[in-house]
Design an enzyme around this catalytic site. Sequence first.
Site, PDB file in Angstrom:
ATOM      1  N   GLU A  45     -18.892   2.297  -2.140  1.00  0.00           N
ATOM      2  CA  GLU A  45     -18.040   1.460  -1.277  1.00  0.00           C
ATOM      3  C   GLU A  45     -17.098   2.390  -0.531  1.00  0.00           C
ATOM      4  OE1 GLU A  45     -15.610  -1.559  -3.196  1.00  0.00           O
ATOM      5  OE2 GLU A  45     -15.277  -2.485  -1.227  1.00  0.00           O
ATOM      6  N   CYS A 238     -15.656  -5.440  -2.105  1.00  0.00           N
ATOM      7  CA  CYS A 238     -14.878  -6.393  -1.295  1.00  0.00           C
ATOM      8  C   CYS A 238     -14.989  -6.104   0.197  1.00  0.00           C
ATOM      9  CB  CYS A 238     -13.416  -6.351  -1.712  1.00  0.00           C
ATOM     10  SG  CYS A 238     -13.159  -6.805  -3.428  1.00  0.00           S
ATOM     11  N   ASN A 373     -20.649 -10.589  -2.677  1.00  0.00           N
ATOM     12  CA  ASN A 373     -20.164  -9.567  -3.615  1.00  0.00           C
ATOM     13  C   ASN A 373     -19.594 -10.245  -4.855  1.00  0.00           C
ATOM     14  OD1 ASN A 373     -19.024  -7.180  -4.771  1.00  0.00           O
ATOM     15  ND2 ASN A 373     -17.085  -7.700  -3.824  1.00  0.00           N
ATOM     16  N   GLU A 374     -18.275 -10.421  -4.897  1.00  0.00           N
ATOM     17  CA  GLU A 374     -17.667 -11.083  -6.063  1.00  0.00           C
ATOM     18  C   GLU A 374     -17.274 -12.486  -5.651  1.00  0.00           C
ATOM     19  OE1 GLU A 374     -14.360  -8.684  -7.240  1.00  0.00           O
ATOM     20  OE2 GLU A 374     -15.563  -7.471  -8.595  1.00  0.00           O
TER      21      GLU A 374
HETATM   22  O1  AHR Z   1     -14.572  -1.275  -6.643  1.00  0.00           O
HETATM   23  C1  AHR Z   1     -13.425  -1.812  -6.165  1.00  0.00           C
HETATM   24  C2  AHR Z   1     -13.518  -3.297  -6.063  1.00  0.00           C
HETATM   25  O2  AHR Z   1     -13.635  -3.850  -7.333  1.00  0.00           O
HETATM   26  C3  AHR Z   1     -14.733  -3.806  -5.366  1.00  0.00           C
HETATM   27  O3  AHR Z   1     -14.565  -3.829  -4.007  1.00  0.00           O
HETATM   28  C4  AHR Z   1     -14.883  -5.176  -5.901  1.00  0.00           C
HETATM   29  O4  AHR Z   1     -16.202  -5.607  -5.898  1.00  0.00           O
HETATM   30  C5  AHR Z   1     -14.269  -5.094  -7.256  1.00  0.00           C
HETATM   31  O5  AHR Z   1     -13.315  -6.075  -7.422  1.00  0.00           O
END
Ligand code: AHR
Length: 669
Positions: A45, A238, A373-374
Amino acid sequence: MKFTLLTCALALSSLTMTAQTHVMDVNTKKLGAPVQPTMYGLFFEDINYAADGGLYGELVKNRSFEFPDRLMGWEAFGTFEVKDDGPFERCPHYVELCYPGHKERRSGLTNSGFFGIGLKQGEDYRFSVWAKAPQGTAKIIVQFIDRATMEENQQFAEAKIDITSSDWKQYEVVMKSPRTIQKAQLRIYLDGNKTVDLEHVSLFPVNTFKNRKNGMRADLAQALADVHPGLLRFPGGCIVEGVDLATRYQWKNTIGPVENRPLNENRWEYTFPYRFFPDYFQSYGLGFFEFFQLAEDIGAEPLPVLNVGMACQFQNWDDDSAHVPYDQLQPYIQDCLDLIEFANGPADSEWGKIRAEMGHPEPFNMKFIGVGNEQWDDLYFKRLEPFVAAIRAKYPNIKIVGTSGPDSEGKMFEKGWAAMKQQKADLVDEHFYRNEDWFLGTPEAKAKYGNCGAARYDSYDRKGPKVFAGEYACHGKNKHKWNHYEASILEAGFMTGMERNADVVYMTAYAPLFAHVEGWQWRPDLIWFDNTRMFRSVSYYVQQMYATNKGTNVLSLTMDKQPVAGLEGQDGLHASAVFDKQTGEVIVKVINTSKQTQPVSIQLTGMKGERTATTLTLCHNGMDDENTLDNPEMITPKEGTLKCDAGKNATLLLDDIPAMSFRLYKVKK
Ligand code: AHR
């Protein structure tokens, strides 16, 4: 006596007398579930300056003058103007330098890079710029400078470029750095009295990973390759969502010529107000083509994650209006379908053609796609449905990865799993950043969290979707979430549970990959770096030990005739075993998470006679220690051998596992 005061060897000799020998039995006769080639992967990321300023080799910040403050990262002097009718439609800004009225005066620009520009002695750097000379010709001088120097000359390398056309053209020169420096600057100034227009000013090391132009920083990419990961998840996290839909990650903006990839904000600029980085943007120089290529280069399956029509739920709690209305999801669904065509379609298909034009006519053979993602709750589940339907209809062989949200347990997690089962997702992406107790599965942690520790996956439904443990790390209590040795060993212990349950855990990936020491927002991370150096964390080595010794099939392993899970009564010992059909090796991993040496007797049932095992041991006494830029190899796995005895019905490994250590044995069958 405190363990931290002892060396591993001392700990071993002084404490073996007291601890009871645990007998482990590995059944080498019967191969268990296959270990998926994707089992141990990486998660990339753009957080902590992982892309721009990190893995992406570009050394110039705001190279296209597209940051909202057009000259952020630049110092402009003399007579200049920022203009917006440049040759690249989606990056229209450029700088015009004019004669400042006297030959002694200067007009020009200085770029300060990302926390400085890191250069290495003897290395070549490729400077390039798009330029035009409205009067037909102009000259510029390019310099590497050191503003902090006490020497007479600020500049320590220089090149001259003749701009020979009134049309936009790219000019290039290779410059050697005579010294290693963390915080150099790049200076460009007008030479003579003719106006020049400059756009997309770039400086790359010539020596990038695989020597690609627009390539990756070689040392950082090599560290990825050295893990031998089975999977590369990208581009987040994120960042896929954005805090609002306008700033979500849009893969189509990240392909094609780099000069025309539009800038986006990076949400990690401001996500943590106590770690604010106003100059953090996404240039998308490292875009989806480069991610696919990187995955291919390092032998990993690509796992792109796409936006499901939702902005980050953390920033938009239960506000459905922050997300795409249910009847307007089609462009987002189309993005998924087009991506599959971009990766896998023939070179004459609409999107496959762009891939081919970028230099990869062969398909990337992408097999997985993450949607969301989440994300959690009905807002997500309802939106996911049409994505699943459309992908299944057009690409039935693509495996869909859904998510159980940001929690590793609890109401929303359960609801997420139920929804993923109902929608028949192939895999469910679970995330867990939890403390030491959670990783150990202590009774306290079980009371608080429920299913945790190395036994977590023992009870998972074998008939539902498979598990993708897509982001996890031990967040040490009172340790400021720093990477430290103790946390890495607990991660290693926990991972035995993933390996033993390889019939349901198909993929895993640690927490974020990279962090710039001056620009991090999130930790722990696998690899830390500054502008010229890097170090691999202990957690990196744990991941590497697993990934390079994952074998092909699980072998059943019991301890004192009980299933092993580091449970109470097992003195903090964790273990798993695999067989590797390619090498014919039995591989046993043992992690001692207790504070005392543990004698073990590992019997390899189904094998006979004496053998020599090769071993790999991660052992260190300072629980709070970690590798550093100045001491990057303080804690690394050490190779060794162990003579194995011929037992009555099995080959025997008799050993003492030092406190808080990870030892891996390989024995040819
Ligand atoms: O890795 C950092 C963040 O942690 C990521 O963006 C997210 O997916 C998780 O909450």
